[in-house]
Scaffold this motif. Structure first.
Motif, mmCIF file in Angstrom:
data_model
loop_
_atom_site.group_PDB
_atom_site.id
_atom_site.type_symbol
_atom_site.label_atom_id
_atom_site.label_comp_id
_atom_site.label_asym_id
_atom_site.label_seq_id
_atom_site.Cartn_x
_atom_site.Cartn_y
_atom_site.Cartn_z
ATOM 1 N N VAL A 124 -3.801 8.879 1.950
ATOM 2 C CA VAL A 124 -3.977 7.543 2.440
ATOM 3 C C VAL A 124 -2.516 6.884 2.887
ATOM 4 O O VAL A 124 -1.325 7.247 2.149
ATOM 5 C CB VAL A 124 -4.226 6.745 1.262
ATOM 6 C CG1 VAL A 124 -4.175 4.896 1.388
ATOM 7 C CG2 VAL A 124 -5.794 6.801 0.658
ATOM 8 N N GLY A 125 -2.447 6.202 3.876
ATOM 9 C CA GLY A 125 -1.150 5.928 4.603
ATOM 10 C C GLY A 125 -1.503 4.402 5.052
ATOM 11 O O GLY A 125 -2.470 3.719 5.149
ATOM 12 N N LYS A 126 -0.295 3.831 5.756
ATOM 13 C CA LYS A 126 -0.477 2.499 6.492
ATOM 14 C C LYS A 126 -1.358 2.474 7.269
ATOM 15 O O LYS A 126 -2.247 1.382 7.661
ATOM 16 C CB LYS A 126 1.105 1.919 7.005
ATOM 17 C CG LYS A 126 0.945 0.664 7.479
ATOM 18 C CD LYS A 126 2.480 0.292 7.833
ATOM 19 C CE LYS A 126 3.252 0.283 6.643
ATOM 20 N NZ LYS A 126 4.552 -0.291 6.916
ATOM 21 N N HIS A 127 -1.601 3.635 8.103
ATOM 22 C CA HIS A 127 -2.691 3.727 9.094
ATOM 23 C C HIS A 127 -4.221 3.562 8.772
ATOM 24 O O HIS A 127 -5.033 3.193 9.447
ATOM 25 C CB HIS A 127 -2.396 4.732 9.925
ATOM 26 C CG HIS A 127 -2.646 6.132 9.542
ATOM 27 N ND1 HIS A 127 -2.082 6.550 8.396
ATOM 28 C CD2 HIS A 127 -3.597 7.150 9.605
ATOM 29 C CE1 HIS A 127 -2.392 7.718 8.056
ATOM 30 N NE2 HIS A 127 -3.377 7.922 8.653
ATOM 31 N N VAL A 154 7.034 11.333 2.725
ATOM 32 C CA VAL A 154 7.923 11.252 3.987
ATOM 33 C C VAL A 154 9.439 11.477 3.511
ATOM 34 O O VAL A 154 9.680 11.672 2.377
ATOM 35 C CB VAL A 154 7.844 9.870 4.410
ATOM 36 C CG1 VAL A 154 6.139 9.445 4.933
ATOM 37 C CG2 VAL A 154 8.211 8.863 3.470
ATOM 38 N N ASP A 155 10.112 11.712 4.803
ATOM 39 C CA ASP A 155 11.636 11.600 4.530
ATOM 40 C C ASP A 155 12.161 10.247 4.332
ATOM 41 O O ASP A 155 12.113 9.629 5.241
ATOM 42 C CB ASP A 155 12.143 12.492 5.761
ATOM 43 C CG ASP A 155 13.800 12.549 5.354
ATOM 44 O OD1 ASP A 155 14.345 12.099 4.593
ATOM 45 O OD2 ASP A 155 14.306 13.252 6.671
ATOM 46 N N THR A 156 12.194 9.976 3.216
ATOM 47 C CA THR A 156 12.953 8.688 2.783
ATOM 48 C C THR A 156 13.939 8.201 3.486
ATOM 49 O O THR A 156 14.480 6.951 3.468
ATOM 50 C CB THR A 156 12.909 8.359 1.248
ATOM 51 O OG1 THR A 156 13.775 9.556 0.632
ATOM 52 C CG2 THR A 156 11.352 8.351 0.623
ATOM 53 N N ASN A 157 14.949 9.209 4.003
ATOM 54 C CA ASN A 157 16.240 9.040 4.643
ATOM 55 C C ASN A 157 15.830 8.595 6.168
ATOM 56 O O ASN A 157 16.754 7.902 6.683
ATOM 57 C CB ASN A 157 17.105 10.127 4.643
ATOM 58 C CG ASN A 157 17.421 10.692 3.317
ATOM 59 O OD1 ASN A 157 18.097 9.893 2.586
ATOM 60 N ND2 ASN A 157 17.258 11.825 3.051
ATOM 61 N N TRP A 165 4.409 5.339 7.921
ATOM 62 C CA TRP A 165 3.423 5.827 7.174
ATOM 63 C C TRP A 165 3.117 5.559 5.879
ATOM 64 O O TRP A 165 1.980 5.585 5.331
ATOM 65 C CB TRP A 165 3.851 7.445 6.989
ATOM 66 C CG TRP A 165 3.835 8.057 8.389
ATOM 67 C CD1 TRP A 165 4.787 8.532 9.154
ATOM 68 C CD2 TRP A 165 2.659 8.538 9.044
ATOM 69 N NE1 TRP A 165 4.498 9.367 10.091
ATOM 70 C CE2 TRP A 165 3.195 9.057 10.185
ATOM 71 C CE3 TRP A 165 1.227 8.551 9.097
ATOM 72 C CZ2 TRP A 165 2.231 9.658 11.122
ATOM 73 C CZ3 TRP A 165 0.351 8.931 9.931
ATOM 74 C CH2 TRP A 165 0.873 9.435 11.021
ATOM 75 N N LEU A 166 4.028 4.874 5.131
ATOM 76 C CA LEU A 166 3.793 4.533 3.486
ATOM 77 C C LEU A 166 2.898 3.283 3.672
ATOM 78 O O LEU A 166 3.064 2.478 4.398
ATOM 79 C CB LEU A 166 5.108 4.386 2.802
ATOM 80 C CG LEU A 166 5.942 5.505 2.648
ATOM 81 C CD1 LEU A 166 7.140 5.180 1.511
ATOM 82 C CD2 LEU A 166 5.162 6.700 1.755
ATOM 83 N N PRO A 167 1.885 3.411 2.664
ATOM 84 C CA PRO A 167 0.950 2.272 2.308
ATOM 85 C C PRO A 167 1.317 0.951 2.097
ATOM 86 O O PRO A 167 2.553 1.167 1.475
ATOM 87 C CB PRO A 167 -0.186 2.816 1.893
ATOM 88 C CG PRO A 167 0.723 4.022 0.861
ATOM 89 C CD PRO A 167 1.290 4.384 1.838
ATOM 90 N N HIS A 260 12.817 15.748 -8.172
ATOM 91 C CA HIS A 260 12.280 14.594 -7.232
ATOM 92 C C HIS A 260 12.671 14.791 -5.880
ATOM 93 O O HIS A 260 13.726 14.578 -5.303
ATOM 94 C CB HIS A 260 12.920 13.461 -7.776
ATOM 95 C CG HIS A 260 12.649 13.024 -8.849
ATOM 96 N ND1 HIS A 260 11.366 12.096 -9.247
ATOM 97 C CD2 HIS A 260 13.555 12.907 -10.186
ATOM 98 C CE1 HIS A 260 11.612 11.842 -10.575
ATOM 99 N NE2 HIS A 260 12.439 12.306 -11.347
ATOM 100 N N PRO A 261 12.064 15.949 -5.209
ATOM 101 C CA PRO A 261 12.410 16.460 -4.145
ATOM 102 C C PRO A 261 12.265 15.159 -2.964
ATOM 103 O O PRO A 261 11.374 14.546 -2.794
ATOM 104 C CB PRO A 261 11.353 17.506 -3.775
ATOM 105 C CG PRO A 261 10.190 17.244 -4.621
ATOM 106 C CD PRO A 261 10.853 16.629 -5.721
ATOM 107 N N ASP A 262 13.148 15.391 -1.653
ATOM 108 C CA ASP A 262 12.986 14.558 -0.613
ATOM 109 C C ASP A 262 12.301 15.453 0.381
ATOM 110 O O ASP A 262 12.767 16.294 0.753
ATOM 111 C CB ASP A 262 14.417 14.141 -0.063
ATOM 112 C CG ASP A 262 15.002 13.264 -0.975
ATOM 113 O OD1 ASP A 262 14.369 12.322 -1.501
ATOM 114 O OD2 ASP A 262 16.376 13.455 -1.161
ATOM 115 N N TYR A 263 11.099 14.990 0.694
ATOM 116 C CA TYR A 263 10.167 15.942 1.579
ATOM 117 C C TYR A 263 10.847 16.186 2.647
ATOM 118 O O TYR A 263 11.472 15.430 3.809
ATOM 119 C CB TYR A 263 9.079 14.932 2.025
ATOM 120 C CG TYR A 263 7.867 15.736 2.800
ATOM 121 C CD1 TYR A 263 7.533 16.799 2.193
ATOM 122 C CD2 TYR A 263 7.652 15.357 3.999
ATOM 123 C CE1 TYR A 263 6.275 17.603 2.846
ATOM 124 C CE2 TYR A 263 6.448 15.891 4.824
ATOM 125 C CZ TYR A 263 5.923 17.070 3.958
ATOM 126 O OH TYR A 263 5.073 17.698 4.918
#
Length: 266
Positions: A124-127, A154-157, A165-167, A260-263
């Protein structure tokens, strides 16, 4: 990975392993010996799971999968329309996937089997968050065994990725939207409970990593037991356990991650 190499690994882990998942960075149904692999692992009384986008399936492969002893098939279908589905599954065809899923369900029924257990998962994402109810209903009407939603990483940076992408609904996300910088709420247990063995035999500490430079060893020249108890694994477990690294311990990617990995940001 060849069938012979995989058989050697399975023979070693059979007394201890209870589940093998034959997927990570790729589509498992494209492997020409996937059914033989599933059969061999299943014969060792190990539960086998696959995750597939199900764009590739025919009647012969459907029958072989059902007869192979496959315990679970996770089918990734992330939308109710081609537009929403194709936004993330680039190049995939929703209509084809639904036909293939129906073929698999019909094959299982015709053979009088209850396996594989078929789980329809929707990332599930924003789309597509507005379609969750519709997709759940589609899954119910087709007669799969279960439906579940999953989260996108996602890459939060990269602010563009976050916004694209984020819902909007945080209940469909693994990120703490109140945190600054944005951080996922992941708590790592992989170092104690699982091992990722890639196609080339390289062992990664978790499924997030795709670059061999972060491998903890390789099954082509080491046993699983040797790698599991290697200095890299021991040092990484201390890092996730918030313990100081000893001078003689190697520095691993887990020391940067801390659970807490950054994707894809390594």
């Amino acid at each position: 990975m060849s069938l012979d190499d995989l058989m050697r690994i399975v023979d070693e882990i059979a007394p201890y392993a209870y589940r093998v998942e034959l997927y990570n960075w790729g589509e498992p149904l494209l492997h020409p010996q996937i059914c033989e692999i599933v059969e061999y692992i299943s014969q060792h009384r190990i539960s086998v799971g696959l995750s597939s986008n199900l764009n590739h399936l025919d009647a012969h492969l459907a029958r072989r999968l059902v007869e192979s002893g496959l315990a679970q098939l996770l089918v990734s279908i992330d939308g109710a329309t081609q537009e929403s589905y194709g936004a993330y599954r680039r190049g995939g065809q929703l209509e084809q996937v639904l036909r293939n899923l129906q073929l698999l369900l019909d094959t299982r029924r015709a053979l009088g089997c209850h396996r594989p257990f078929i789980l329809w998962r929707m990332l599930v994402g924003k789309h597509n968050e507005h379609e969750v109810g519709t997709v759940r209903q589609m899954a119910h009407e087709m007669g799969v065994d279960a439906f579940a939603t999953g989260v996108l990483f996602v890459d939060t940076n990269d602010r563009a990725q976050v916004e694209q992408w984020l819902p909007s609904d945080p209940s469909y996300s693994c990120y703490d939207y109140a945190a600054e910088p944005l951080q996922n709420t992941w708590n790592c247990h992989d170092l104690w409970e699982s091992m990722v063995i890639n196609w080339d035999g390289g062992v990664a500490p978790c499924c997030w990593l795709h670059d061999s430079q972060y491998d903890f060893g390789n099954t082509s020249n080491q046993t699983v037991h040797q790698i599991w108890n290697s200095p890299c694994y021991i040092s990484a477990r201390r890092a996730i356990g918030r313990r100081d690294r000893r001078p003689d311990e190697p520095l691993t990617v887990c020391h940067r991650c801390r659970g807490h990995p950054d994707y894809m940001a390594y």
